[in-house]
Design an enzyme around this catalytic site. Sequence first.
Site, PDB file in Angstrom:
ATOM      1  N   GLY A   1       0.828  -1.211   0.000  1.00 25.77           N
ATOM      2  CA  GLY A   1       0.000   0.000   0.000  1.00 25.77           C
ATOM      3  C   GLY A   1       0.853   1.248   0.000  1.00 25.77           C
ATOM      4  N   THR A   2       0.290   2.300  -0.590  1.00 24.39           N
ATOM      5  CA  THR A   2       1.001   3.577  -0.589  1.00 24.39           C
ATOM      6  C   THR A   2       0.024   4.649  -0.164  1.00 24.39           C
ATOM      7  OG1 THR A   2       2.281   2.787  -2.450  1.00 24.39           O
ATOM      8  CG2 THR A   2       2.404   5.136  -2.004  1.00 24.39           C
ATOM      9  N   GLY A   3       0.439   5.471   0.754  1.00 27.23           N
ATOM     10  CA  GLY A   3      -0.389   6.602   1.159  1.00 27.23           C
ATOM     11  C   GLY A   3       0.407   7.870   0.973  1.00 27.23           C
ATOM     12  N   SER A   4      -0.140   8.977   1.475  1.00 26.70           N
ATOM     13  CA  SER A   4       0.561  10.240   1.298  1.00 26.70           C
ATOM     14  C   SER A   4       1.734  10.339   2.264  1.00 26.70           C
ATOM     15  CB  SER A   4      -0.405  11.390   1.524  1.00 26.70           C
ATOM     16  OG  SER A   4      -1.112  11.179   2.712  1.00 26.70           O
ATOM     17  N   PHE A   5       1.681   9.576   3.323  1.00 27.38           N
ATOM     18  CA  PHE A   5       2.673   9.688   4.377  1.00 27.38           C
ATOM     19  C   PHE A   5       3.785   8.642   4.223  1.00 27.38           C
ATOM     20  CE2 PHE A   5       3.178   8.956   9.232  1.00 27.38           C
ATOM     21  CZ  PHE A   5       4.321   9.738   9.259  1.00 27.38           C
ATOM     22  N   GLY A   6       3.404   7.454   3.762  1.00 34.20           N
ATOM     23  CA  GLY A   6       4.425   6.423   3.664  1.00 34.20           C
ATOM     24  C   GLY A   6       4.017   5.270   2.768  1.00 34.20           C
ATOM     25  N   LYS A   7       4.965   4.359   2.608  1.00 38.64           N
ATOM     26  CA  LYS A   7       4.695   3.135   1.855  1.00 38.64           C
ATOM     27  C   LYS A   7       4.543   2.012   2.876  1.00 38.64           C
ATOM     28  CE  LYS A   7       6.724   3.469  -2.707  1.00 38.64           C
ATOM     29  NZ  LYS A   7       7.115   4.828  -2.997  1.00 38.64           N
TER      30      LYS A   7
ATOM     31  N   ASP B   1      -9.006  10.988  10.146  1.00 43.39           N
ATOM     32  CA  ASP B   1      -8.808  10.550   8.752  1.00 43.39           C
ATOM     33  C   ASP B   1      -9.599   9.268   8.505  1.00 43.39           C
ATOM     34  OD1 ASP B   1      -7.873  10.948   6.224  1.00 43.39           O
ATOM     35  OD2 ASP B   1      -5.851  10.180   6.592  1.00 43.39           O
TER      36      ASP B   1
HETATM   37  N1  LIG Z   1      -1.532  -3.411   8.675  1.00 43.96           N
HETATM   38  C1  LIG Z   1      -1.781  -3.421   7.383  1.00 43.96           C
HETATM   39  N2  LIG Z   1      -2.083  -4.585   6.758  1.00 43.96           N
HETATM   40  C2  LIG Z   1      -2.367  -4.609   5.430  1.00 43.96           C
HETATM   41  N3  LIG Z   1      -2.360  -3.505   4.641  1.00 43.96           N
HETATM   42  C3  LIG Z   1      -2.062  -2.318   5.198  1.00 43.96           C
HETATM   43  C4  LIG Z   1      -1.760  -2.202   6.592  1.00 43.96           C
HETATM   44  N4  LIG Z   1      -1.529  -0.903   6.872  1.00 43.96           N
HETATM   45  C5  LIG Z   1      -1.688  -0.227   5.720  1.00 43.96           C
HETATM   46  N5  LIG Z   1      -1.991  -1.065   4.701  1.00 43.96           N
HETATM   47  C6  LIG Z   1      -2.224  -0.692   3.284  1.00 43.96           C
HETATM   48  O1  LIG Z   1      -1.476   0.483   2.990  1.00 43.96           O
HETATM   49  C7  LIG Z   1      -2.359   1.564   2.633  1.00 43.96           C
HETATM   50  C8  LIG Z   1      -1.775   2.903   3.117  1.00 43.96           C
HETATM   51  O2  LIG Z   1      -1.596   2.855   4.524  1.00 43.96           O
HETATM   52  P1  LIG Z   1      -1.784   4.135   5.446  1.00 43.96           P
HETATM   53  O3  LIG Z   1      -3.161   4.662   5.258  1.00 43.96           O
HETATM   54  O4  LIG Z   1      -1.416   3.812   6.834  1.00 43.96           O
HETATM   55  O5  LIG Z   1      -0.729   5.142   4.792  1.00 43.96           O
HETATM   56  P2  LIG Z   1      -0.780   6.726   4.800  1.00 43.96           P
HETATM   57  O6  LIG Z   1       0.450   7.195   4.121  1.00 43.96           O
HETATM   58  O7  LIG Z   1      -1.005   7.205   6.179  1.00 43.96           O
HETATM   59  O8  LIG Z   1      -2.042   6.976   3.869  1.00 43.96           O
HETATM   60  P3  LIG Z   1      -3.062   8.188   3.765  1.00 43.96           P
HETATM   61  O9  LIG Z   1      -2.574   9.086   2.703  1.00 43.96           O
HETATM   62  O10 LIG Z   1      -4.333   7.517   3.330  1.00 43.96           O
HETATM   63  O11 LIG Z   1      -3.181   8.805   5.112  1.00 43.96           O
HETATM   64  C9  LIG Z   1      -3.695   1.184   3.246  1.00 43.96           C
HETATM   65  O12 LIG Z   1      -4.768   1.764   2.554  1.00 43.96           O
HETATM   66  C10 LIG Z   1      -3.696  -0.352   3.082  1.00 43.96           C
HETATM   67  O13 LIG Z   1      -4.068  -0.728   1.777  1.00 43.96           O
END
Ligand SMILES: Nc1ncnc2c1ncn2[C@@H]1O[C@H](COP(=O)(O)OP(=O)(O)OP(=O)(O)O)[C@@H](O)[C@H]1O
Length: 622
Positions: A147-153, A263
């Site tokens: 998964g990839t979000g805005s904060f991390g991978k 969020d």
């Molecule tokens: N514990 C986990 N088990 C399985 N997949 C996960 C887990 N944590 C995160 N992911 C995957 O990674 C993606 C991004 O994670 P996360 O939302 O924590 O990142 P973020 O950078 O904070 O994203 P955002 O921009 O949405 O705030 C999730 O939508 C999910 O698909």
Amino acid sequence: MDPQQLRTDQFSSYQDVKYSIIFSADLINHLIPIRNIIIINNNNNNNNNNNNNNQHHVNCDDEEEQINKQDVKRSEKILSSIEVNKDNQQNHNHHHNHNHQNDSSSSKKKSNQTNLEKYYHQQQLNSDRSGPPEIRPEEITFEELIGTGSFGKVYKGRCRQKSVAVKLLHKQNYDAATLAAFRKEVHLMSKIYHPNICLFMGACTIPGKCVIVTELVPKGNLETLLHDEKIQLPLYLRMRMARDAALGINWLHESNPVFVHRDVKSSNLLVDENMQVKICDFGLSALKQKHKMLKDQSSAKGTPLYMAPEVMMFKEFNESSDVYSFGIVLWEILTRKEPFSHHRELEKFREAVCVKHERPPIPHDCLDLLRKLIERCWDKDPARRPSFKEIISCLDHIIVDAAISDLRGREFWKKCFLTEQEVPWESFIDALCEWSKVPTRNQCEKTSTEYLNIKCLKAILADSPKSEGTGVDNVVNIEKFGKILEFFGPMCASGEGPSLMEIVREILAQKWFHGYLETVDAASRLNGQPVGSFLVRFSSTNSGCFTISQVVNESGLIKHQRVARLGNKLNYQGINYSTLIEIVQKNGGGNNGDVRLDASLGVPNYKFMSLFCPSTPGADTY
Ligand SMILES: Nc1ncnc2c1ncn2[C@@H]1O[C@H](COP(=O)(O)OP(=O)(O)OP(=O)(O)O)[C@@H](O)[C@H]1O
């Protein structure tokens, strides 16, 4: 950077409103998905707030600051000692000539080593007190990206022989303030334990190696599942998932101090192997005292699509902003569509939601209670939104409505088992007999028709429990009960008509009735039987409908014909009937060469027949 460029070049697609952002008041028209902007603003906010002590609300970050002050101070001391040391080393190296480089780098290594050891030791002490368990970088192996979000991978990985999820922050060259924010997230996560909250297992908080280790939630995020049309997700299951999420968020809201997630969105809801939902991503969460309000001073945090109007407009807010976001998630869970998908620009979107109060359209066939709940959650007035406690209790009712369409059936389940999805057979049948005002198992003779009625219902409705060791032999699942009512309903209350048990007994007494049977199994039961032989079974594709499988010619061709349901009627070959028995009676008897439903050619179902005559030969065959 030209703000216009920010908008046009990078932030003009639908995706922009889908990801977490932090956007500042002066750049309100533009999305700035850069995490360190909050940190800079946080520092400013602290100053602002110090100068402005008479406010009724609390700046989010100051509130958390106070709550976490002591813990953060402790780890900050250790981290800064590492950083100071690193800087000293760098300066030192800089002034040394080439010949001394090896010496200096080995002494640097040594010194850093000692400091790291101190750091780990102190973190260990901290975690003994209440802090997060510190994980060394070398304990983590990274496998595939999940998964990839805005904060991390987020990667699938291994840590201490266990499969885990590892969140690696995009930006690792953190300044002290960013590190403090990261540690705050870790600290917050380490304080929450609930089955519907993704389990935090530890973190590495060394600058440059910051990762968060959590349980691996195998089916990934709910957003992806919802938008994959190939995945079957009945409304009942989706509502159960919504309830799981609500339980997780309720836990945060009922904590002391209160956690505001900030969020809540479908991509932050993870789904495990049992389709249980767990909330994740506390990167933007805030802590607050009960009854106090929060206010973003110069940066709004969250994901615009799901962001409450008051947050988007920099007004005071509290945990009810999570309720708004949950309303949008509920809509998404209901429709399996993207909310606000026609919006492209943040400013227009903000105006639509905050000024014109635009919300996604709720489908006409939506369950009444669900429609009302969604509308209350996204009410423009935060004070009118329900608490998560109320949401959970509404969802309890909605789950029953989604699983059982029969009105009396719903009434019965809500009265007796509102919050349960699976109940022991004994509790179920006793409650049903009482509700139907017929003798219970213990009140009737084992040879009586009433007892036979109960046995028949058990044969068609009860299942073995999914988990072993519960001490329960048979259970009734709400979804299966709903389906049985679609086949045999409508269910009648006492005095309105025959009880469910009576109706089931009457059908199971027909030797040609086989209940749950797949097409291939029907074919094998008819194999080698004379022309006209038939059996009746539940349709495996259409709830409430039946299928008549019959041998139609000498070469053994088998036809499967649908008995459709039209309200309370059963439709066979264009004619409406009241019951299956009536269909067989009226279509029986040979004439003009057609293949008829001659009851004598019904293929016997020994399993059900044995209920009526325990010594039936071949009762164990099926
Ligand atoms: N514990 C986990 N088990 C399985 N997949 C996960 C887990 N944590 C995160 N992911 C995957 O990674 C993606 C991004 O994670 P996360 O939302 O924590 O990142 P973020 O950078 O904070 O994203 P955002 O921009 O949405 O705030 C999730 O939508 C999910 O698909």
